[in-house]
Scaffold this motif. Structure first.
Motif, PDB file in Angstrom:
ATOM      1  N   VAL A  37      23.435  -6.013  -6.191  1.00  0.00           N
ATOM      2  CA  VAL A  37      23.023  -5.059  -7.216  1.00  0.00           C
ATOM      3  C   VAL A  37      21.494  -5.041  -7.272  1.00  0.00           C
ATOM      4  O   VAL A  37      20.834  -6.033  -7.004  1.00  0.00           O
ATOM      5  N   VAL A  38      20.964  -3.898  -7.619  1.00  0.00           N
ATOM      6  CA  VAL A  38      19.519  -3.706  -7.610  1.00  0.00           C
ATOM      7  C   VAL A  38      19.021  -3.463  -9.025  1.00  0.00           C
ATOM      8  O   VAL A  38      19.811  -3.255  -9.957  1.00  0.00           O
ATOM      9  N   GLU A  39      17.708  -3.473  -9.161  1.00  0.00           N
ATOM     10  CA  GLU A  39      17.094  -3.135 -10.449  1.00  0.00           C
ATOM     11  C   GLU A  39      17.482  -1.710 -10.823  1.00  0.00           C
ATOM     12  O   GLU A  39      17.521  -0.811  -9.979  1.00  0.00           O
ATOM     13  N   LEU A  40      17.770  -1.506 -12.102  1.00  0.00           N
ATOM     14  CA  LEU A  40      18.196  -0.190 -12.578  1.00  0.00           C
ATOM     15  C   LEU A  40      16.980   0.723 -12.743  1.00  0.00           C
ATOM     16  O   LEU A  40      16.636   1.152 -13.842  1.00  0.00           O
ATOM     17  N   SER A  41      16.388   1.013 -11.609  1.00  0.00           N
ATOM     18  CA  SER A  41      15.188   1.844 -11.587  1.00  0.00           C
ATOM     19  C   SER A  41      15.416   3.000 -10.638  1.00  0.00           C
ATOM     20  O   SER A  41      16.013   2.821  -9.560  1.00  0.00           O
ATOM     21  N   VAL A  42      14.939   4.168 -11.022  1.00  0.00           N
ATOM     22  CA  VAL A  42      15.120   5.358 -10.192  1.00  0.00           C
ATOM     23  C   VAL A  42      14.579   5.122  -8.781  1.00  0.00           C
ATOM     24  O   VAL A  42      15.150   5.589  -7.792  1.00  0.00           O
ATOM     25  N   GLN A  43      13.524   4.341  -8.678  1.00  0.00           N
ATOM     26  CA  GLN A  43      12.889   4.113  -7.378  1.00  0.00           C
ATOM     27  C   GLN A  43      13.781   3.352  -6.409  1.00  0.00           C
ATOM     28  O   GLN A  43      13.571   3.391  -5.198  1.00  0.00           O
ATOM     29  N   GLU A  44      14.781   2.651  -6.936  1.00  0.00           N
ATOM     30  CA  GLU A  44      15.652   1.854  -6.074  1.00  0.00           C
ATOM     31  C   GLU A  44      16.768   2.686  -5.447  1.00  0.00           C
ATOM     32  O   GLU A  44      17.483   2.197  -4.583  1.00  0.00           O
ATOM     33  N   PHE A  45      16.940   3.907  -5.892  1.00  0.00           N
ATOM     34  CA  PHE A  45      18.069   4.725  -5.461  1.00  0.00           C
ATOM     35  C   PHE A  45      17.599   5.910  -4.628  1.00  0.00           C
ATOM     36  O   PHE A  45      16.547   6.488  -4.872  1.00  0.00           O
ATOM     37  N   ASP A  46      18.431   6.235  -3.633  1.00  0.00           N
ATOM     38  CA  ASP A  46      18.019   7.214  -2.632  1.00  0.00           C
ATOM     39  C   ASP A  46      18.690   8.573  -2.765  1.00  0.00           C
ATOM     40  O   ASP A  46      18.167   9.578  -2.274  1.00  0.00           O
ATOM     41  N   TYR A  47      19.876   8.594  -3.347  1.00  0.00           N
ATOM     42  CA  TYR A  47      20.646   9.835  -3.439  1.00  0.00           C
ATOM     43  C   TYR A  47      21.189   9.972  -4.860  1.00  0.00           C
ATOM     44  O   TYR A  47      21.500   8.984  -5.514  1.00  0.00           O
ATOM     45  N   TRP A  48      21.362  11.203  -5.308  1.00  0.00           N
ATOM     46  CA  TRP A  48      21.896  11.438  -6.655  1.00  0.00           C
ATOM     47  C   TRP A  48      22.618  12.757  -6.705  1.00  0.00           C
ATOM     48  O   TRP A  48      22.410  13.647  -5.875  1.00  0.00           O
TER      49      TRP A  48
END
Length: 130
Positions: A109-120
């Motif tokens: 699991v990663v930090e709940l930050s927009v920067q950690e995610f690539d697709y939405w």
């Protein structure tokens, strides 16, 4: 091409429940081997996007923001590409557009930050009335 589709939003009174679904397509089995984390974010009018929880498709470990801990539950179906968000004891402050997002390349699991995610995805509206 990775696609993410959310569903299940709607209007509910305070204290009620909703279950959101997220279907992710476009990742291969090899991609899942590298690791994919699916997260839920939300954005209320005039506010920044907030990460609320995520789940690792590798080991199903989860992480929650304090604002939803104990009320919301993230889970994945047997099919790794489907993730649910069960929301209980909803409050008017939970009103927002809810987005499902995917982070590629990590088994944890990663930090709940927009920067950690690539697709939405496009998001689904949740409205809680008092």
């Amino acid at each position: 091409e990775v696609q993410i589709v959310e569903s299940g939003g709607g209007s509910v009174q305070a204290g009620g429940s909703l279950r959101l679904s997220c279907v992710v397509s476009g990742f291969t089995e090899r991609d899942y081997g590298f690791g994919i984390v699916i997260g839920w974010f939300r954005q209320a009018p005039g506010k920044e996007r907030e990460g609320i929880c995520c789940i690792s498709t590798y080991d199903k470990s989860t992480s929650y923001a304090d604002s939803v801990k104990g009320r919301f539950t993230i889970s994945s179906a047997n099919a790794k590409n489907t993730v649910y968000l069960q929301m209980n004891s909803l409050e008017p402050e939970d009103t927002a557009v809810y987005y499902c997002e995917a982070s590629y390349g990590t088994q944890q699991v990663v930090e709940l930050s927009v920067q950690e995610f690539d697709y939405w995805g496009q998001g689904t509206q949740v409205t809680v009335s008092s």
